[in-house]
Enzyme design. Structure first.
Site, PDB file in Angstrom:
ATOM      1  N   GLU A 117       0.841  -1.187   0.000  1.00 17.72           N
ATOM      2  CA  GLU A 117       0.000   0.000   0.000  1.00 17.72           C
ATOM      3  C   GLU A 117       0.881   1.243   0.000  1.00 17.72           C
ATOM      4  O   GLU A 117       2.093   1.171   0.190  1.00 17.72           O
ATOM      5  CB  GLU A 117      -0.955  -0.008   1.201  1.00 17.72           C
ATOM      6  CG  GLU A 117      -1.985  -1.119   1.115  1.00 17.72           C
ATOM      7  CD  GLU A 117      -3.062  -1.026   2.174  1.00 17.72           C
ATOM      8  OE1 GLU A 117      -2.993  -0.106   3.011  1.00 17.72           O
ATOM      9  OE2 GLU A 117      -3.972  -1.861   2.170  1.00 17.72           O
ATOM     10  N   HIS A 231      -9.547   9.551   2.685  1.00 18.70           N
ATOM     11  CA  HIS A 231      -9.135   8.506   1.759  1.00 18.70           C
ATOM     12  C   HIS A 231      -9.368   9.015   0.344  1.00 18.70           C
ATOM     13  O   HIS A 231     -10.461   9.497   0.027  1.00 18.70           O
ATOM     14  CB  HIS A 231      -9.928   7.221   1.992  1.00 18.70           C
ATOM     15  CG  HIS A 231      -9.263   6.014   1.436  1.00 18.70           C
ATOM     16  ND1 HIS A 231      -9.147   5.803   0.080  1.00 18.70           N
ATOM     17  CD2 HIS A 231      -8.655   4.957   2.030  1.00 18.70           C
ATOM     18  CE1 HIS A 231      -8.507   4.667  -0.130  1.00 18.70           C
ATOM     19  NE2 HIS A 231      -8.185   4.139   1.040  1.00 18.70           N
ATOM     20  N   ARG A 276      -1.284   9.298   1.435  1.00 13.63           N
ATOM     21  CA  ARG A 276      -2.705   9.535   1.219  1.00 13.63           C
ATOM     22  C   ARG A 276      -3.063  11.016   1.134  1.00 13.63           C
ATOM     23  O   ARG A 276      -3.929  11.402   0.340  1.00 13.63           O
ATOM     24  CB  ARG A 276      -3.527   8.878   2.330  1.00 13.63           C
ATOM     25  CG  ARG A 276      -3.688   7.390   2.140  1.00 13.63           C
ATOM     26  CD  ARG A 276      -4.577   6.794   3.204  1.00 13.63           C
ATOM     27  NE  ARG A 276      -4.772   5.372   2.955  1.00 13.63           N
ATOM     28  CZ  ARG A 276      -5.419   4.571   3.773  1.00 13.63           C
ATOM     29  NH1 ARG A 276      -5.932   5.042   4.889  1.00 13.63           N
ATOM     30  NH2 ARG A 276      -5.565   3.290   3.480  1.00 13.63           N
ATOM     31  N   HIS A 335     -12.010   9.580   6.405  1.00 10.23           N
ATOM     32  CA  HIS A 335     -11.769   8.154   6.597  1.00 10.23           C
ATOM     33  C   HIS A 335     -11.214   7.813   7.976  1.00 10.23           C
ATOM     34  O   HIS A 335     -11.660   6.857   8.600  1.00 10.23           O
ATOM     35  CB  HIS A 335     -10.801   7.680   5.524  1.00 10.23           C
ATOM     36  CG  HIS A 335     -10.505   6.208   5.556  1.00 10.23           C
ATOM     37  ND1 HIS A 335     -11.491   5.254   5.451  1.00 10.23           N
ATOM     38  CD2 HIS A 335      -9.333   5.531   5.668  1.00 10.23           C
ATOM     39  CE1 HIS A 335     -10.952   4.048   5.495  1.00 10.23           C
ATOM     40  NE2 HIS A 335      -9.651   4.182   5.645  1.00 10.23           N
ATOM     41  N   ARG A 370      -1.687   9.210   8.935  1.00 12.03           N
ATOM     42  CA  ARG A 370      -1.557   7.782   9.210  1.00 12.03           C
ATOM     43  C   ARG A 370      -0.995   7.011   8.021  1.00 12.03           C
ATOM     44  O   ARG A 370      -1.457   7.153   6.896  1.00 12.03           O
ATOM     45  CB  ARG A 370      -2.921   7.206   9.574  1.00 12.03           C
ATOM     46  CG  ARG A 370      -2.937   5.703   9.783  1.00 12.03           C
ATOM     47  CD  ARG A 370      -4.346   5.219  10.052  1.00 12.03           C
ATOM     48  NE  ARG A 370      -5.206   5.409   8.899  1.00 12.03           N
ATOM     49  CZ  ARG A 370      -5.774   4.415   8.219  1.00 12.03           C
ATOM     50  NH1 ARG A 370      -5.554   3.158   8.572  1.00 12.03           N
ATOM     51  NH2 ARG A 370      -6.568   4.666   7.209  1.00 12.03           N
TER      52      ARG A 370
END
Length: 513
Positions: A117, A231, A276, A335, A370
């Site tokens: 990811e 997100h 992100r 998110h 995060r």
């Protein structure tokens, strides 16, 4: 609600997601009360988590590499020692979950199947049931909890923490037949995040920050409330919550494009696998300019899409989209909340008798942004650490509490438009000041909007005070990071004082016109 006398003095956990379930299971055999709004396993953000759980279990990986990636994504605000401790427990957490019944996906040779990811330098994302990891974990832990004789589940909604001499003395809850008090001096909040304060979110309607409101009203210190992760690839439909398209889809080669097929992130370092916040802002910029944005997995996955990502494929099909052959419309959506109740390494808050674990807690792991899939790991590791801390705290005689007034059932409907407009992917001083002026009277009231409004107000005041852009907090009027990275901390009392100061000019203008 009656019959709670037999439960007096037991630790109480609020929240039936992964952090709450883990804390309850790790407290065994000590009797514990688990308070959930809905039947166990049927609510919360945990079952919606697709991406998986990050853990340095690969042969080419270790905790130091995982830490380096986490610190980079956190943009200067991670607590390195806290992060090191949590991440080092990753392999043990995987083993512990397997002991509790979680069946992680494995490769043909029997090793754990590892996904990639964004912002991870190694394949270290373990999955269960493909892209349904959160659901698989919750189902396994729910089965274990139901089979555990020391766990008593109470279906009710937490409304207020009751205090005595500055410490936790009980929890006021509301059930189908009215209110009741659970007398306890050891309380764990594991209530999730704040996504439902936003119109576009991947979180369920129950995730509007009630745990933060409960802790704040009890006098707890909160940290980093301005940092909300959006997100970048939620399925752009009219559904609420929005279906999440896991970051792992991009890890398998899917591209972010416009209607003409132009890659939106081609010139961005890391491209589709950039952090992100970077990807979310790039997508948001296109949408604000009036251009549609899509995820294109036709070449990278094609016919394999439904097999590799069955949950995502099902969500697309429900919207009339076949990701094997169609472009998939996307948009950023609220998110994950990096902020929360300020806790130490054992989950203790600043209020005696109050602990927190999971998304509602601010441990210092996530910093300003995060790293993908660190949250499930944190929920398990910190759920366990919190349980051990609670177990090591001697039980005291329960307080003799008087009957307490039951606050109105919280409702974020009137708060959502304000937060959505002014605390979104990008913010500025004028918008934040407007949000503060509109949220303050709701927060000072006692109606259904008061608890959600207090959370939104604390977020807005924190965001206005942070005059820089860092991680997920992007100020268009302060586009660069400050020279020194600092975490923010506040209380409800300080927030209200700051909000009244900021709102005074607007209120004076309104009264004179």
């Amino acid at each position: 609600m009656t019959g709670f006398e037999r439960l007096e003095g037991r630790p109480v956990i609020v929240g039936g997601g992964i952090a709450g379930l883990a804390a309850a299971l790790f407290l065994a055999p000590e009797p514990v009360v688990l308070v959930t709004r809905a039947p166990l396993g049927a609510d919360g953000s945990s079952p919606l988590a697709q991406g998986g759980m990050a853990a340095s279990v690969g042969t080419d990986d270790d905790a130091d590499l995982h830490l380096a990636d986490t610190l980079k994504a956190g943009d200067g605000l991670c607590d390195p020692e806290v992060a090191r401790r949590i991440l080092a427990d990753g392999p043990a957490a995987v083993a512990e979950l397997e002991r509790l019944g979680v069946a992680f996906d494995r490769a043909a040779d029997g090793s754990l199947a590892l996904g990639l990811e964004a912002a991870h330098s190694r394949r270290r994302i373990v999955h269960a049931d493909g892209d349904a990891t959160g659901r698989a974990l919750v189902e396994a832990l729910t089965i274990a909890a139901r089979a555990c004789p020391s766990i008593t589940v109470v279906e009710a909604e937490a409304r207020r923490i009751l205090m005595e001499d500055g410490a936790v003395a009980g929890l006021l809850v509301a059930g189908s037949d009215g209110g009741a008090v659970l007398r306890t001096r050891r309380l764990i909040l594991a209530t999730g995040g704040v996504g439902a304060l936003f119109e576009h979110t991947t979180n369920p309607a129950s995730s509007f920050g009630m745990g933060l409101a409960l802790a704040a009203e009890a006098g707890a210190e909160l940290a980093d409330l301005e940092f909300v992760q959006f997100h970048p690839t939620a399925l752009a439909t009219s559904a609420r919550p929005l279906s999440l398209i896991s970051e792992a889809v991009r890890g398998e080669g899917a591209l972010i494009v416009d209607r003409a097929g132009r890659r939106v992130l081609e010139a961005v370092p890391g491209a589709e696998l950039a952090p992100r916040d970077v990807v979310a802002r790039a997508v948001w910029h296109e949408l604000v300019a009036g251009r549609e944005v899509f995820l294109d997995a036709r070449a990278s996955l094609g016919a394999r899409f439904a097999t590799r990502f069955p949950s995502v494929a099902a969500g697309c099909r429900a919207a009339g989209i076949d990701p094997a052959t169609d472009l998939v419309p996307i948009r950023p959506a609220a998110h994950y909340h990096m902020g929360g109740i300020s806790v130490d390494a054992d989950g203790r808050s600043s209020v005696p008798g109050l602990w927190a674990a999971g998304e509602v807690a601010a441990t210092g792991l996530h910093g300003a942004n995060r790293l993908a899939s660190n949250s499930l790991l944190e929920a398990v590791v910190c759920g366990r650490a919190t349980a051990l801390s609670v177990a090591a705290t001697p039980a005291r005689a329960p307080a003799r509490l008087m009957a307490a007034h039951l606050p109105a059932a919280p409702d974020a409907t009137s708060v959502r438009p304000i937060v959505s407009r002014h605390l979104g992917v990008t913010r500025d001083a004028a918008g934040l000041a407007t949000a503060i002026a509109r949220l303050l009277p709701l927060a000072e009231g006692a109606g259904p909007a008061s608890a959600p409004a207090r959370v939104g107000l604390m977020m807005a005041v924190s965001a206005l005070s942070r005059q820089e852009s860092r991680g997920a907090h992007a100020r268009t009027d302060f586009p660069t990071p400050a020279a020194v990275a600092r975490r923010s901390r506040t209380t409800l009392e300080r927030t209200l004082a700051e909000a009244r100061r900021h709102a005074a000019p607007a209120l004076a203008l309104a009264s004179s016109s």
